[in-house]
Write an enzyme that holds these catalytic residues in place. Structure first.
Site, PDB file in Angstrom:
ATOM      1  CG  HIS A 112      41.113  33.737  41.969  1.00  0.00           C
ATOM      2  ND1 HIS A 112      41.288  35.114  41.258  1.00  0.00           N
ATOM      3  CD2 HIS A 112      39.631  33.760  42.588  1.00  0.00           C
ATOM      4  CE1 HIS A 112      39.769  35.163  40.735  1.00  0.00           C
ATOM      5  NE2 HIS A 112      39.274  34.742  41.374  1.00  0.00           N
ATOM      6  CG  HIS A 185      36.506  37.481  44.199  1.00  0.00           C
ATOM      7  ND1 HIS A 185      34.990  37.048  44.140  1.00  0.00           N
ATOM      8  CD2 HIS A 185      36.983  36.633  43.332  1.00  0.00           C
ATOM      9  CE1 HIS A 185      34.882  36.072  42.701  1.00  0.00           C
ATOM     10  NE2 HIS A 185      36.080  36.499  42.121  1.00  0.00           N
ATOM     11  CE1 TYR A 187      30.095  35.861  43.231  1.00  0.00           C
ATOM     12  CE2 TYR A 187      31.707  35.968  44.974  1.00  0.00           C
ATOM     13  CZ  TYR A 187      31.469  35.738  43.755  1.00  0.00           C
ATOM     14  OH  TYR A 187      31.830  34.769  43.131  1.00  0.00           O
ATOM     15  CD  GLU A 316      36.838  39.349  40.290  1.00  0.00           C
ATOM     16  OE1 GLU A 316      38.200  38.521  40.752  1.00  0.00           O
ATOM     17  OE2 GLU A 316      36.090  39.228  40.160  1.00  0.00           O
TER      18      GLU A 316
END
Length: 351
Positions: A112, A185, A187, A316
């Site tokens: 990342h 990213h 959730y 993603e």
């Protein structure tokens, strides 16, 4: 012979990211019962509040109560990650005869964007209208985390109609060719961020192939079909229905099925039966990392709730992981004069 490019540890410590130019603030977008909050720290998505089938509102995004917690997290909750999302094997790649040594932050690999990627810097809030959009910008310098060239980046979150959320990521190299692969990213848990695990969510994922990985989660370079494997979500089924055939859960890049040239690719449809909420996602990217928060353990989040393994799921959208070292993968190299554009559209409903 390839030249070796290496930014000294002294320069890494001495140079501060040009992104860090203002205070950290929260920006809310809202239309009716649909609202979302973002911060210029990491251009991060903090919350998405949606009604369920009875009209009850819940936050369906995992995260923290305090902005300070986002500065110290290792989960990448809601962040824009880059300059190159996902993993680069060996923290190195070669471009135009130059070997670039990156900052390794995942064993010997880069994850990342490195130890201080785009999710760990303060962006500038360029434009904001509460019922419309917020745009964050960031200027990444030549050599940051080892990547070549100055790069101008922007991310816009926008309300579309009454129940859609759009994300537009744009990056322009200013003086050197460079790899670019940004990802969001977030959730998700459609039952609400504190409702438990996501194993009973129903998923249809429109990817007929995956890019398998080695034991360090670096792609092998192969592209293999999902049919007949636990990775096959071409027909809707519960996410946890084949967990017994996997070592830990899902953390893999899917090769998305193509759509017509004029349309975005459909990525996934996710549904949660108790709330009735459904999320659909489209993108222009060739891949999506499907991740079931396998490494999330005892993370204290919003309202003091402790997130356990499989408490959320990530989609993603991205270029393929380690594409810089796999010439058979779609290229992520962007040259000066060209523009990287990454689009995502979410649609939320409840029945």
């Amino acid at each position: 012979m390839a030249k070796i490019y290496f930014l000294s540890a002294f320069l890494l410590l001495a140079l501060c990211c040009l992104c860090e130019a203002q205070d950290v603030k929260v920006y809310e977008l809202k239309r009716g019962d649909f609202s979302a909050k973002f911060t210029n720290y990491g251009a991060t998505m903090l919350s998405v509040i949606l009604p369920d089938k009875t009209g009850k509102l819940d936050d369906v995004v995992l995260g923290y109560d305090s902005l300070d917690d986002y500065k110290n997290d290792t989960t990448y909750f809601g962040a824009i990650v880059g300059r190159v999302a996902n993993r680069i094997g060996g923290a190195t790649f070669t471009l135009n005869g130059v070997v670039y040594k990156l900052v390794a932050n995942d064993g010997k690999n880069t994850l990342h964007g490195g130890s201080k990627g785009f999710g760990d810097v303060i962006w500038t809030a360029k434009s904001y209208k509460k019922d419309s959009h917020v745009t964050f910008t960031c200027d990444s310098f030549d050599g940051e985390q080892g990547f070549p060239g100055n790069l101008s980046v922007s991310v816009t979150y926008m309300m579309i109609g009454t129940n859609k959320l759009g994300v537009k990521m744009v990056a322009k190299p200013l003086n050197k060719a460079t790899p670019v692969n940004l990802a969001l990213h977030t959730y998700w848990n459609l039952g609400g961020h504190s409702s438990g695990d996501i194993l009973s969510h129903t998923l249809q994922l429109f990817g007929s192939s995956i890019t398998p990985v080695d034991d360090e989660l670096i792609p092998t370079g192969k592209i293999v079909p999902v049919q007949g494997t636990p990775y096959d979500f071409l027909q809707p089924r519960e996410i946890g229905s084949k967990f017994n055939q996997l070592p830990n859960g899902y953390d893999i890049n899917y090769v998305l099925d193509k759509s017509s040239a004029r349309h975005l690719r459909k990525v996934a449809v996710v549904q949660e039966s108790k709330s009735g909420r459904k999320m659909e996602l489209w993108t222009n990217m060739p891949g999506v990392q499907f991740y079931t928060s396998n490494m999330l353990k005892n993370e204290k989040g919003k309202d003091g709730y402790v997130y356990s393994v499989h408490a959320g799921l990530c989609f993603e959208t991205q270029g393929f992981p380690d594409a810089v070292n796999n010439p058979n993968f779609p290229s992520q190299i962007v040259k000066p004069g060209d523009t990287y554009k990454h689009f995502m559209v979410y649609r939320f409903t409840a029945h």
